[in-house]
Design a protein around this motif. Structure first.
Motif: not given
Length: 259
Positions: A162-181
């Motif tokens: 279920x990789x598509x349900x583990x979503x993250x946002x990255x800015x300047x190479x740093x993961x800054x937010x995530x939503x995990x189902x």
């Protein structure tokens, strides 16, 4: 916006600019919502718009604060303003490697469940797994039960399918937010963890991630998503299309049907 209720009059106008940094940013985010995307504003038009949404007659300060906080952009001469598109600086990805998963979980655990940080270690003392009982959502549960659901090993297993349900946002190479189902059944999906680094909140990043998460869930055949949230998240999930279905031990349980 519930957090601002003490700073707004009955018409939704800001009656006082908060002194505390956190509330100040909430107020600025509220004002930024009044600007139209893609539109260009003269300084006079910015002042007029701000005057219609506050009562203390200081559009210059609010305009400057919006610019300094990067809610508004402006040209070199300061004559033209626009609403910044924070999401353009953000890349969205799916957790597909163990290193990505560990990075995402470090963020989530730090903000939501520090006691699970130990599950990221490859050298663990199993005797420490179930020693104490913890309070989760008002109920007494063993750390083992909680760990079975939200520990690193559980998420690693979900990542395989279920990789598509583990979503993250990255800015300047740093993961800054995530939503995990985490799926509960073929139709039911639980949004287990939603986290955003403190420095990147109130920029629309997590809402953008949530929209992606919901879209993926729908495409994968899930019929509804459920999640639990405390008062700090009041208003956010409604904006994401969720509604409260019941409340237990002071925590609101939200659900969104997928059509």
């Amino acid at each position: 916006m519930a957090e601002l209720k003490n700073f707004l009059d009955e018409d939704g106008r800001l009656i006082q600019f908060p002194a505390k940094r956190k509330m100040k940013r909430v107020a600025l985010a509220y004002l930024a919502e009044k600007f139209e995307p893609e539109k260009r504003y003269t300084e006079k038009e910015v002042n007029e718009l701000l005057l219609s949404w506050h009562t203390f007659g200081d559009p210059a300060t609010l305009r400057r604060e919006l610019y300094n906080a990067r809610f508004l952009g402006r040209d070199v001469g300061g004559a033209i303003y626009w609403l910044e598109k924070m999401e353009e600086e953000i890349s969205v990805g799916y957790v597909e490697t163990e290193e990505e998963l560990k990075t995402v979980l470090r963020l989530c655990y730090r903000l939501l469940a520090p006691e699970l940080m130990v599950t990221l270690s490859e050298e663990r003392d199993d005797s420490e797994d179930v020693i104490t009982e913890e309070i989760k959502n008002g109920d007494v549960v063993t750390s083992e039960i909680f760990e079975n659901i939200y520990a690193y090993a559980a998420w690693r297993e979900r990542m395989e399918k279920y990789s598509r349900l583990l979503v993250y946002a990255k800015k300047d190479g740093e993961i800054v937010s995530a939503v995990l189902g985490r799926p509960e059944s073929e139709e039911s999906l639980v949004c287990g963890m939603v986290a955003c680094d403190e420095k990147f909140r109130l920029r629309g990043i997590t809402r953008m991630l949530m929209e992606k998460f919901v879209k993926n869930a729908h495409e994968m055949g899930f019929r509804y998503i459920t999640l639990g949230a405390d008062g700090d998240a009041e208003g956010f999930y409604e904006k994401c299309g969720f509604h409260v279905i019941f409340e237990v031990h002071g925590q609101k349980i939200y659900q969104r049907m997928l059509e």
